[in-house]
Design an enzyme around this catalytic site. Sequence first.
Site, PDB file in Angstrom:
ATOM      1  CG  LEU A 111      -2.067  -0.597   1.953  1.00  0.00           C
ATOM      2  CD1 LEU A 111      -2.441  -1.218   3.010  1.00  0.00           C
ATOM      3  CD2 LEU A 111      -3.120  -0.539   0.175  1.00  0.00           C
ATOM      4  CB  SER A 158       2.245  -3.735  -8.936  1.00  0.00           C
ATOM      5  OG  SER A 158       2.845  -3.962  -7.226  1.00  0.00           O
TER       6      SER A 158
END
Length: 204
Positions: free
Chosen positions: A36, A109
């Site tokens: 995150l 990602s």
Amino acid sequence: MEGNAKNISFHPFEITKHQRFQMNKHRSFVLWVTGLSASGKSSIANEVEKQLYERNIRTIILDGDNLRCGLNRDLGFSMEDRSENVRRTSEAAKLLVDAGTVTIVTLVSPLRIDREKARAIFEEGEFVEVFISCPLDVCEERDPKGLYKKAREGKISEFTGITAPYEQPQNPEIYVSSYRQSIRESAKQIIAYLDDHHHFSIKL
């Protein structure tokens, strides 16, 4: 060959990746650091690179924010653009790995399928996934760029962890609990894994 380009062929050159290993005195691979926003990806990558530099390991960091200032500056944050962001970054990382450089990618990602597509373009053992685990509430408390606050206020749409999904890795090579240890300890954990699994050795 995929893509829209026509009438092209891949041109082989004589100097190989393995010859570059011999010159550098170490192998190359990609460390794909995912997690995150505000989990500590860039800070940990920076410390990993510093420690590897002290060992004369050739490295480079491909940081998500930095790439969006150049290579990926035309991309937004829709899921399609995020996937393209991962694809371009993985192709750039592959070129650098082929050049003999240990390449550290720091990219949220968020989708597992995109990370698996990235892994698929590398040779066996060249893709090392590092999951920087940090609870959402801790990331929000840190919030060094004020992004979580803006997302909560509705000023940022499709923000990972708030209004867009993050699929954490199921079987990452390295699992780092960044909220339980220091940046330096996290970097040492990553490098210890690489040493234990002979990622730098050219004698294999």
